[in-house]
Design a protein around this motif. Structure first.
Motif, PDB file in Angstrom:
ATOM      1  N   UNK A  84       0.842  -1.199   0.000  1.00 24.94           N
ATOM      2  CA  UNK A  84       0.000   0.000   0.000  1.00 24.94           C
ATOM      3  C   UNK A  84       0.880   1.253   0.000  1.00 24.94           C
ATOM      4  N   UNK A  85       1.897   1.237   0.860  1.00 21.85           N
ATOM      5  CA  UNK A  85       2.758   2.416   0.967  1.00 21.85           C
ATOM      6  C   UNK A  85       3.468   2.645  -0.364  1.00 21.85           C
ATOM      7  N   UNK A  86       4.004   1.537  -0.920  1.00 23.72           N
ATOM      8  CA  UNK A  86       4.756   1.687  -2.167  1.00 23.72           C
ATOM      9  C   UNK A  86       3.887   2.211  -3.290  1.00 23.72           C
ATOM     10  N   UNK A  87       2.621   1.691  -3.364  1.00 23.26           N
ATOM     11  CA  UNK A  87       1.758   2.115  -4.461  1.00 23.26           C
ATOM     12  C   UNK A  87       1.400   3.589  -4.324  1.00 23.26           C
ATOM     13  N   UNK A  88       1.423   4.092  -3.092  1.00 23.64           N
ATOM     14  CA  UNK A  88       1.058   5.495  -2.909  1.00 23.64           C
ATOM     15  C   UNK A  88       2.244   6.439  -2.961  1.00 23.64           C
ATOM     16  N   UNK A  89       3.465   5.861  -2.924  1.00 25.96           N
ATOM     17  CA  UNK A  89       4.630   6.714  -2.682  1.00 25.96           C
ATOM     18  C   UNK A  89       4.786   7.798  -3.744  1.00 25.96           C
ATOM     19  N   UNK A  90       4.545   7.425  -5.028  1.00 24.86           N
ATOM     20  CA  UNK A  90       4.779   8.438  -6.064  1.00 24.86           C
ATOM     21  C   UNK A  90       3.758   9.562  -5.938  1.00 24.86           C
ATOM     22  N   UNK A  91       2.526   9.162  -5.595  1.00 25.54           N
ATOM     23  CA  UNK A  91       1.489  10.175  -5.425  1.00 25.54           C
ATOM     24  C   UNK A  91       1.838  11.101  -4.248  1.00 25.54           C
ATOM     25  N   UNK A  92       2.353  10.478  -3.149  1.00 25.70           N
ATOM     26  CA  UNK A  92       2.692  11.274  -1.968  1.00 25.70           C
ATOM     27  C   UNK A  92       3.821  12.251  -2.292  1.00 25.70           C
ATOM     28  N   UNK A  93       4.800  11.774  -3.067  1.00 29.29           N
ATOM     29  CA  UNK A  93       5.926  12.654  -3.397  1.00 29.29           C
ATOM     30  C   UNK A  93       5.434  13.853  -4.186  1.00 29.29           C
ATOM     31  N   UNK A  94       4.544  13.571  -5.156  1.00 31.95           N
ATOM     32  CA  UNK A  94       3.988  14.680  -5.931  1.00 31.95           C
ATOM     33  C   UNK A  94       3.286  15.649  -5.008  1.00 31.95           C
ATOM     34  N   UNK A  95       2.501  15.069  -4.107  1.00 32.24           N
ATOM     35  CA  UNK A  95       1.716  15.881  -3.196  1.00 32.24           C
ATOM     36  C   UNK A  95       2.636  16.732  -2.292  1.00 32.24           C
ATOM     37  N   UNK A  96       3.676  16.140  -1.847  1.00 29.84           N
ATOM     38  CA  UNK A  96       4.585  16.825  -0.909  1.00 29.84           C
ATOM     39  C   UNK A  96       5.310  17.991  -1.548  1.00 29.84           C
ATOM     40  N   UNK A  97       5.493  17.912  -2.878  1.00 33.45           N
ATOM     41  CA  UNK A  97       6.182  18.992  -3.547  1.00 33.45           C
ATOM     42  C   UNK A  97       7.697  18.878  -3.426  1.00 33.45           C
ATOM     43  N   UNK A  98       8.391  19.799  -4.058  1.00 34.78           N
ATOM     44  CA  UNK A  98       9.862  19.680  -4.136  1.00 34.78           C
ATOM     45  C   UNK A  98      10.558  19.879  -2.787  1.00 34.78           C
ATOM     46  N   UNK A  99       9.941  20.608  -1.864  1.00 37.68           N
ATOM     47  CA  UNK A  99      10.625  20.921  -0.592  1.00 37.68           C
ATOM     48  C   UNK A  99      10.637  19.760   0.393  1.00 37.68           C
ATOM     49  N   UNK A 100       9.810  18.757   0.121  1.00 35.32           N
ATOM     50  CA  UNK A 100       9.668  17.697   1.117  1.00 35.32           C
ATOM     51  C   UNK A 100      10.259  16.399   0.563  1.00 35.32           C
ATOM     52  N   UNK A 101      11.153  15.801   1.337  1.00 37.90           N
ATOM     53  CA  UNK A 101      11.759  14.524   0.937  1.00 37.90           C
ATOM     54  C   UNK A 101      10.993  13.412   1.644  1.00 37.90           C
ATOM     55  N   UNK A 102      10.620  12.406   0.869  1.00 37.00           N
ATOM     56  CA  UNK A 102       9.939  11.266   1.485  1.00 37.00           C
ATOM     57  C   UNK A 102      10.896  10.084   1.512  1.00 37.00           C
ATOM     58  N   UNK A 103      11.175   9.587   2.709  1.00 35.72           N
ATOM     59  CA  UNK A 103      12.031   8.404   2.841  1.00 35.72           C
ATOM     60  C   UNK A 103      11.161   7.217   3.204  1.00 35.72           C
ATOM     61  N   UNK A 104      11.400   6.099   2.548  1.00 38.69           N
ATOM     62  CA  UNK A 104      10.658   4.887   2.896  1.00 38.69           C
ATOM     63  C   UNK A 104      11.629   3.913   3.538  1.00 38.69           C
ATOM     64  N   UNK A 105      11.176   3.282   4.578  1.00 42.48           N
ATOM     65  CA  UNK A 105      11.988   2.234   5.193  1.00 42.48           C
ATOM     66  C   UNK A 105      11.038   1.112   5.539  1.00 42.48           C
ATOM     67  N   UNK A 106      10.941   0.151   4.619  1.00 44.54           N
ATOM     68  CA  UNK A 106       9.899  -0.860   4.750  1.00 44.54           C
ATOM     69  C   UNK A 106      10.534  -2.185   5.130  1.00 44.54           C
TER      70      UNK A 106
END
Lengths: 906, 379
Positions: A599-621
Motif C-alpha cells: 500500500x505504501x509503495x503504491x502510494x509513494x509516487x502520489x505522496x511525493x507529488x503531493x509533498x512537492x519539491x521541498x519535502x523529501x519522502x524516505x521509505x523504510x519498509x
C-alpha cells in the motif's frame, strides 16, 4: 605456636617468665650503662695517652730538624770548608766558565768525615755560588747537577733555608733539604752547603710505639696529601696520596682528637696535629677495637651475671606461682564439672585468703544456679511453643499477602521494612531478603524516594489512614499508584510502624481514558451522521434543481458558468458529508488481508507529488512485516491523512519518513498500553517539522479540531484516522515535542493466516448502457427533493410517479394502470420506511425492482437493518448518471432472467 | 685591567668554567703553567689561553662524550711560578687530588722532567705540550708530549744552516744549568759535525748569575764562526742578541722555540735571526688558519706556539677519553698510547712505542721586524 599457647594458658609460666625477662632487662641495662661509662673513661684515657705520644713525636721531629740545621751551620763555618769553597769559587771565576771542575779531593774527604756517624744526612754537598752546581758531594750521583732554579739554592745563598718535605726534582721522593751559605774569610759568598735529610730517621721517630699499644700508629702526611716516609718507593697503595675526612682537615691546617675512620677504613681513635714549622700533619692513632677492649670485657661479665641472676629469679618465680595456682586449678576443675552439667560440684576451701574467698563465692554461685536452672527449663519450653505458633501464622500471612496484586508493606518507626510481599518485589525489582531491615533510601530507585518520604511525612502529620495517588517514574515510565498508608499499633496502643497498601492503577486509568475518548467520538459521530443525512437531502434538492435550471438555459449562456460553480460546491459538500459519515462509522468497509508495504509503495509516487519539491519522502519498509486485516481504501486514506499533516508541519520543507516495522507485543507491553497482546504491524510516519505542544497533542483526535487556517483543513483527518484504526482493532501512538518534529505510529493487528478472510467483491465496471425510457415511482417524504427529482428524471425521459410515503406508494401501485418498472425509495420515512415498502411490494408485486436511496451511507442503512444487502443503493446526493447505470443493470438483469418478459415490464 | 684583576683572571675563568658546567658531570684536567714571573708572558698566559679556548670549544659543542654520557671538560689551572720545586710541589698537589683525570704541562723541560717522574710514579697520564727534552718521556709509561724533540730542532737548524746559509762553522752560547739548553747545544754540535761542519766555540753561563754575556760573546767573536746558536730563554736571548750586535757580531743568529718569535721581533737586535718553532700562526695549513682566525676573534691577539700545542693537548685528551669509553687513568693512558694520526693544529699526532710524536718544526726568520716562515723541517 605451642610455646605461645603454653605462655597464654599457664599462669605459672607467665609469672616465671616475667621474672626472668625482668631480671634480664635489668642486667642488660646495667651492662649497657657500664659499657657507656667505661668507654667514655677509656676514650679519654687513650686520647690523653695518644696526645702525649704526639707531643713527644713532634718534639723529637723538631729537635732532629733543628739539630740538623745547627750542625749544617757549624759545617759551613768550619775554616776548612770556607777555605775549600773559596778556592773552588776562585777557580771558577778565573776560568769565567761553568765547565764542571774536577772534584776537590780534600773537600770530598771533609764532607765524608762530617757525615760519618750521621745516617740522617743522606747527602751533604757543596753548590757553586753561581749556577748551583754540585761541585762536591757525598752522594756521587748528585755531582755536577745544577740547582740554579731551585728554591733552597736561591734562598741558601743568603741565609739558612729549610725545604720542608717536598718532592725532590732529582729523585721525585719526599725530601727535606737544608741549605746554608758558605762565605770566604772576607765574607763573600763562595758556595752553598746543602744537605738532604734521610727520612728513615723520620720513620724511626714515628715508629717508636711508646704507649701506643698493639695497633697504635703514628704517621705524617705532607701538604700534598702524601705519606711521608723514608722508604724508597713510599707506599705504593697511596701513589695518588691519601684522603680521609680527618686527613683532609689536618692537611688544611686543623688539629684535634677524637674517633674517626683511619685511612684503611678501620674505626680508630686518635690525635692529629698540623705542624706549621714542618708543613706536615702528624697523626697518632690506635684502633677503637683495642682501645675499648676493656669496656667490652666488663660488659660481657655483667651480661653473664645478669643471665645467671635471671635464671635464678625465673626458677623462684616458677616455684611461687606453683603454690598460688594449685587452689585455683581445683576451683577450675569444679567449674569444668559445672559446665559438664554437674551443678552439685564443690570447690575445696583451703585458706582464708583471696583464693579461699573465691572458692566460697564459687560454691554459692553453683547453688544459686542449681535452683534457677529448673525454673528456666519450664520457661524455655513455653517460649518455644509460642514462637512456633507465631512463625506459622506469620508464614500464612505472608503467603496470603504474596498473592495480592497490590504491594503490601510494613515498616517500623525507623522506616525499615518489616514485611513486603511479592508485588513489592516485582514492582521495585528487589528481593525481599534485600529489602527487609533496610530503609527506602537503601532499597528503592532514587527517583521514587521523594514520593515515598512525602507520603510518610503526610501520614505522620495526619496520624490516621491516608490514601493518595502517587505518580512515580520507573525505568522512564510513569506509574500511578493508589497508595494507602496507615499507622500500626502494638497491644499497648503505641505506634510501632506503619503499613502500606499500594496498587498500580496505571493500566486501569489508561483504559478509562480510552473508553472516554471512544464514547466522546461515538457521540460526536452520531451527531455528525444525523447532520450529514439531512444535509445530504438538502444537497440532493439543490443538485436536482440546479440541473433543472441548467436545462432551462440556452447553450451559450454566461449563467452556465455560475451554475457550474454552484454544482462544484455541492460536490464538495457531498464529499465532506461522506467523510463525516465515514468517521461516524457509517461507511461500508471491506476488510481483507493486506500488505501495508505494498500500500505504501503504491502510494509513494502520489505522496511525493503531493509533498512537492521541498519535502523529501524516505521509505523504510521491513520485508518481514506481517499482513494486516484492513480495508485497502481506508489504509490509503490513513496514510494520506498522516502524510498531509506531516507536510503541513513542514512549511519550510523537510523530511518525512514512512517506516513499517513488525511489532509483537507481549502481555506486559500490551497491558501497559491497554491493548490486546498480539502481533502488530507498525506504520510510522515521522516528520522533522514544527511539532506539537501538549494542548494540541491532547486534542489531536477530536473531530473538527484543527490547527490549520480556515478552509485548509476540515478537522476530520485524524479523527477519521482514529476511527479507521480503532475499527480495524489497532491503536495509535503519538510522540511530539515543539520544534522536534512528530512521529505518529499506527499499529494494526497482524492477520491470522489460519482464518478465512472476507474477500473483497470485485468492483464491476460501470455499465455504459443508457437506460431506456422507463417508468419510475419515486417515494420520498421530502417534498422538495422528490419533486425536483421527479422533474429531472422526467427530463431524462423517465415516466415518473411520486409518492410521499410508503403507504401512498402501495396505494398508487394498487390502482390499475399505474404500472412502473422500478421503485426508487428513500429508506427513512415516517410511517412505512423503505424496507417495509420493499417487503410489501415483494408480496404484492414480486419481481418489481426496488432501488434505495438515502442521506445515510449504505453501511449505516445496512447496520440498522433497513435494507437488504443485495438491494441497489444510491447515496444522496447522487449523480443522475449513477441512477442511469443502475437502471441499465436492472433492465439487463430482468432481460436475462425472464427472457421476453422483462422485470420492468411485469 | 688592574694588576689585581689580571692575577685573579685564571681563577675567575676557572670559576666560570665550573658554574657553566653545572648539571653535566665534569672531567677535570690539571694544567701546570707559569702564570707569574718572567715566563708568564712568553708561556704561561699562552698556555692558559690554549687550555681555556679548547675547553670552551669542546663544551660549546656538547662536551666530551664518554660511553654515551656527556661531560664538561674543566681545565684546573695551577701556577708553578719560576722554580722547579714549585713545579713539583704543584704537580704533587694535583696528582694527589682524586678528581684530576690527567695533567697538561709543564712547558719547560727543566720542570717537566721532575714532574714527569712524579706522574710516572703516581700513574697519572701527563701530556706536556712544549717540553722537548728526551728525558721527559724517556722510559716512561704515563707521559706524552705534543711537540717535536730537541734533536728534531737541532737537526732542522743544522740542515737549514748548512743547506740554506751555507755555514761551515758555528759557535754556541748556552745556559749550562738548564738541561734543555745543554742538550740542544750538544745535539746541534753532533749534527753539525756529522754534516762536516766545525764547532768553534762552546760558551756557557748559569741563569741565576747571568747579567751580561759580553765575555763569552767576545770569545766567540775571536773564533769567527759562520753562525751563532743561542738555545736559550727569550729573556737571555734578547740580551745576548743586543750584546752581540754591540760588540760587532754580524753573522746569522740561530734560536729555538724557547724564544718566542713575537717577543724576539720586538728587539731591533734580532733582525735577521732564525728560530725553530713547534708551530706558527703564519702556517697556511687549513687547520692552522681556522684555529688562528677563531682564536684571534676570541682574544684579539695572535696565538703563541704554546697556545696551539696546549690546545692540541686538551683536544687529544678529549679524543682519547671518547675512544677509551671510560675516564680511569689506565684506560686514558692506553687510549693516548694508541693514538694514530690525531689531526692536531700543530700537525698529525701518532704515538708509537713511547710518548713522542713524529712532528716537524717550522723555521722562522725575523725580517724587518716581522716574522716570516722559511721552511718546515723534520726527520
Amino acid at each position: 605456636m605451642t610455646e605461645v599457647v603454653v605462655w597464654r594458658r599457664s599462669l605459672v609460666w607467665r609469672i616465671a617468665g616475667s621474672f626472668f625477662v625482668l631480671a634480664l632487662v635489668v642486667a642488660g641495662a646495667a651492662a649497657w650503662a657500664s659499657v657507656v661509662r667505661t668507654r667514655a673513661a677509656l676514650r679519654e684515657a687513650a686520647l690523653d695517652r695518644l696526645e702525649t705520644a704526639a707531643v713527644m713525636k713532634q718534639y723529637q721531629l723538631d729537635r732532629w730538624v733543628t739539630r740538623s740545621i745547627s750542625d749544617l751551620k757549624v759545617f759551613a763555618e768550619l775554616p776548612e770548608m770556607r777555605l775549600r769553597a773559596s778556592r773552588i769559587a776562585a777557580d771558577l771565576s778565573d776560568h769565567d766558565t761553568n765547565d764542571p771542575v774536577g772534584a776537590d779531593a780534600d773537600l770530598s774527604t771533609l764532607l765524608s768525615v762530617l757525615t760519618t756517624g750521621r745516617d740522617d744526612f743522606r747527602a751533604l754537598y757543596l753548590l757553586s755560588a753561581r749556577g748551583g752546581q754540585a761541585v762536591s758531594s757525598t752522594d756521587l750521583a748528585l755531582l755536577g747537577a745544577y740547582h740554579a732554579s731551585e728554591s733552597f739554592f736561591l734562598g741558601g745563598r743568603d741565609s739558612t733555608t729549610v725545604m720542608n718535605v717536598y718532592p725532590s726534582p732529582v729523585t721525585g721522593r719526599p725530601t727535606i733539604t737544608l741549605a746554608t751559605p758558605v762565605r770566604s774569610a772576607a765574607g763573600t759568598l763562595v758556595g752553598v752547603l746543602a744537605a738532604d735529610l734521610d727520612l728513615t730517621r723520620l720513620d724511626q721517630i714515628l715508629s717508636e710505639r711508646v704507649g701506643l699499644g698493639r695497633t697504635g700508629e703514628a704517621y705524617l702526611v705532607d701538604r700534598y696529601s702524601q705519606f711521608v716516609t723514608g722508604t724508597r718507593y713510599g707506599r705504593p697503595a697511596f701513589s695518588r696520596g691519601v684522603h680521609t675526612a680527618v686527613i683532609d682537615r689536618a692537611v688544611a691546617g686543623a688539629s684535634g682528637r677524637g674517633e674517626y675512620q683511619d685511612y684503611r677504613g678501620f674505626p680508630s681513635i686518635g690525635v692529629f696535629k698540623w705542624l706549621p714549622d714542618r708543613q706536615l700533619a702528624l697523626f697518632v692513632e690506635m684502633q677503637a677495637e683495642e682501645a675499648f677492649a676493656p669496656a667490652n670485657a666488663v660488659a660481657i661479665t655483667i651480661a653473664l651475671f645478669g643471665v645467671i641472676a635471671a635464671l635464678a629469679m625465673g626458677l623462684g618465680g616458677w616455684w611461687m606461682a606453683q603454690r598460688i595456682t594449685r587452689p585455683l586449678r581445683e576451683i577450675a576443675d569444679a567449674a569444668r564439672k559445672v559446665r559438664g552439667g554437674d551443678l552439685g560440684a564443690v570447690a575445696p576451701v583451703q585458706s582464708q585468703d583471696e583464693i579461699g574467698g573465691l572458692a566460697r563465692a564459687f560454691n554459692e554461685m553453683t547453688g544459686r544456679l542449681h535452683t534457677l536452672y529448673a525454673g528456666l527449663q519450664a520457661q524455655i519450653t513455653e517460649t518455644e511453643r509460642a514462637a512456633r505458633a507465631s512463625a506459622s501464622s506469620l508464614q500464612l500471612l505472608q503467603s496470603i499477602l504474596d498473592r495480592s496484586a497490590a504491594m503490601v508493606i510494613v515498616k517500623d518507626r525507623a522506616g525499615r521494612y518489616l514485611l513486603v510481599n511479592h508485588a513489592f518485589e516485582r514492582f521495585h525489582r528487589v528481593s525481599r531478603d534485600h529489602a527487609l531491615g533496610r530503609t527506602s533510601r537503601e532499597v528503592l530507585d532514587p527517583a521514587m524516594i521523594a514520593t515515598v518520604q512525602d507520603g510518610e511525612r503526610e501520614l505522620h502529620e495526619k496520624g490516621d489512614l491516608l490514601a493518595r495517588e502517587e505518580r512515580v517514574t520507573r525505568d522512564g515510565v510513569e506509574h500511578v499508584l493508589l497508595t494507602e498508608r496507615f499507622p500500626l499499633h502494638d497491644e499497648e496502643g503505641h505506634v510501632f510502624g506503619h503499613g502500606v497498601v499500594s496498587t498500580d492503577i496505571t493500566a486501569q486509568l489508561l483504559l478509562e481514558s480510552r473508553v472516554q475518548q471512544a464514547q466522546k467520538l461515538e457521540a460526536v459521530g452520531r451527531l455528525a451522521g444525523g447532520i450529514a443525512h439531512d444535509f445530504n437531502n438538502l444537497l440532493s434538492v439543490v443538485r436536482c434543481n440546479l440541473e433543472l435550471v441548467a436545462e432551462t438555459l440556452d447553450e451559450p449562456d454566461a449563467r452556465h458558468e455560475l451554475l457550474n460553480e454552484v454544482q462544484h460546491a455541492v460536490r464538495s459538500g457531498a464529499a465532506l458529508t461522506r467523510q463525516l459519515l465515514t468517521f461516524s462509522r457509517t461507511q461500508v468497509v471491506q476488510p481483507r488481508a493486506l500488505d501495508l508495504n505494498a500500500s505504501v509503495e503504491s502510494m509513494s509516487s502520489m505522496l511525493r507529488r503531493f509533498g512537492g519539491p521541498g519535502v523529501t519522502l524516505d521509505l523504510s519498509l521491513d520485508a518481514d512485516l506481517p499482513l494486516v486485516i484492513a480495508d485497502g481504501n481506508q489504509v490509503e486514506q490513513v496514510l494520506l491523512n498522516l502524510f498531509t499533516n506531516a507536510v503541513d508541519a513542514l512549511p519550510e520543507g523537510g523530511r518525512v519518513t514512512v517506516r513499517t516495522i513488525p511489532r509483537p507485543l507481549d502481555r506486559d507491553a500490551a497491558r501497559a498500553l491497554g491493548v490486546e497482546p498480539a502481533s502488530y504491524a507498525e506504520l510510522v510516519v515521522t516528520d522533522d517539522g514544527t511539532g506539537m505542544d501538549v494542548h494540541t497533542r491532547t486534542r489531536l483526535f477530536e473531530p473538527f479540531f484543527t490547527t490549520k487556517s480556515a478552509g485548509r483543513g476540515s478537522g476530520l483527518g485524524l479523527s477519521t484516522v482514529y476511527a479507521i484504526v480503532e475499527q480495524a482493532g489497532g491503536h495509535i501512538l503519538v510522540e511530539s515535542e515543539p520544534g522536534l518534529g512528530t512521529t505518529i505510529t499506527i499499529r494494526l493487528p497482524a492477520a491470522d493466516l489460519g482464518s478465512s478472510l472476507p474477500v473483497a467483491a470485485p468492483i464491476s465496471p460501470p455499465s455504459l448502457a443508457r437506460a431506456r425510457a422507463q417508468r419510475l415511482l419515486v417515494v420520498d417524504d421530502e417534498a422538495p427533493l422528490r419533486m425536483a427529482l421527479a422533474r429531472l428524471l422526467g427530463r431524462r425521459g423517465y415516466e415518473v410517479m411520486e409518492a410521499d410515503s410508503g403507504a401512498v406508494a402501495l396505494q398508487l401501485l394498487a390502482e390499475p394502470g399505474n404500472e412502473v418498472d422500478v421503485v426508487l425509495t428513500d429508506v427513512f420515512m415516517p410511517g412505512m420506511g423503505g424496507r417495509e415498502l420493499a417487503e410489501r411490494l415483494a408480496e404484492q408485486r414480486p419481481g418489481l425492482p426496488v432501488v434505495f436511496m438515502s442521506g445515510y451511507t449504505a453501511d449505516e442503512v445496512l447496520r440498522r437493518g433497513l435494507m437488504d444487502a443485495r438491494t441497489p443503493f444510491l447515496q444522496k446526493p447522487f449523480e443522475l448518471d449513477e441512477l442511469d447505470r443502475i437502471m441499465g443493470t436492472l433492465a439487463q438483469r430482468a432481460h436475462s432472467m425472464s427472457g421476453a418478459a422483462p422485470v420492468a415490464g411485469a | 685591567m688592574t694588576p689585581l684583576l689580571r692575577r685573579l683572571l685564571p681563577f675567575l675563568a676557572l670559576a666560570s668554567a665550573c658554574s657553566g658546567s653545572r648539571g653535566a658531570p665534569e672531567i677535570r684536567i690539571g694544567v701546570l703553567a707559569s702564570l707569574t714571573g718572567t715566563r708568564a708572558e712568553v708561556s704561561g698566559i699562552g698556555t692558559r689561553e690554549g687550555a681555556e679556548f679548547a675547553a670552551r670549544a669542546l663544551n660549546d659543542s656538547g662536551g666530551v662524550e664518554i660511553a654515551g654520557q656527556r661531560y664538561h671538560l674543566v681545565p684546573v689551572l695551577v701556577d708553578i711560578g719560576e722554580n722547579t720545586d714549585q713545579a713539583t710541589s704543584a704537580a704533587q698537589r694535583l696528582i694527589n687530588s682524586p678528581d684530576i683525570t690527567a695533567i697538561i704541562g709543564p712547558q719547560y723541560s727543566r720542570n717537566a722532567i721532575p714532574v714527569a717522574n712524579l706522574a710516572e710514579n703516581a700513574g697519572v697520564p701527563m701530556i706536556t705540550p712544549m717540553a722537548t727534552h728526551p728525558d721527559v718521556t724517556a722510559h716512561k709509561h704515563w707521559v706524552f708530549r705534543i711537540c717535536a724533540l730537541d734533536e728534531v730542532q737541532a737537526r732542522a737548524l743544522v740542515q737549514f744552516a748548512v743547506d740554506s746559509l751555507h755555514a761551515r762553522t758555528a759557535a754556541v752560547l748556552f745556559d749550562i744549568s738548564a738541561a734543555y739548553s745543554r742538550d740542544l747545544a750538544s745535539a746541534f754540535e753532533r749534527d753539525l759535525v756529522a754534516r762536516g761542519g766545525v764547532m768553534l766555540a762552546r760558551e756557557s753561563y748559569t741563569a741565576d748569575a747571568a747579567h751580561t754575556f759580553i765575555p763569552q760573546l767576545q770569545r766567540i767573536r775571536a773564533t769567527h764562526p759562520d753562525v751563532v746558536f743561542l738555545p736559550n730563554e727569550v729573556v737571555e736571548d734578547t740580551i745576548q742578541l743586543r750584546e752581540a750586535r754591540q760588540i760587532g757580531l754580524s753573522m746569522p743568529m740561530l734560536g729555538t722555540d724557547l724564544s718566542t718569535a713575537d717577543m724576539v721581533r720586538k728587539e731591533p737586535a734580532s733582525e735577521g735571526m732564525y728560530l725553530t718553532h713547534q708551530w706558527s700562526p703564519l702556517l697556511t695549513t687549513p687547520a692552522s688558519q681556522r684555529f688562528t682566525t677563531a682564536f684571534r676573534n676570541a682574544y684579539h691577539h695572535e696565538p703563541l706556539s704554546t697556545t696551539a700545542t696546549t690546545y692540541d693537548a686538551v683536544m687529544l685528551i678529549a679524543d682519547a677519553l671518547h675512544r677509551a669509553g671510560k675516564s680511569d687513568a689506565e684506560a686514558l693512558r692506553n687510549a693516548l698510547s694508541s693514538t694514530r694520526s690525531f689531526p692536531g693544529i700543530t700537525g698529525a699526532i701518532s704515538y708509537g712505542k713511547g710518548g713522542d710524536p713524529v712532528k716537524n718544526v717550522v723555521v722562522l726568520q725575523v725580517l724587518h721586524r716581522q716574522v716570516v716562515v722559511r721552511g718546515s723541517l723534520g726527520r
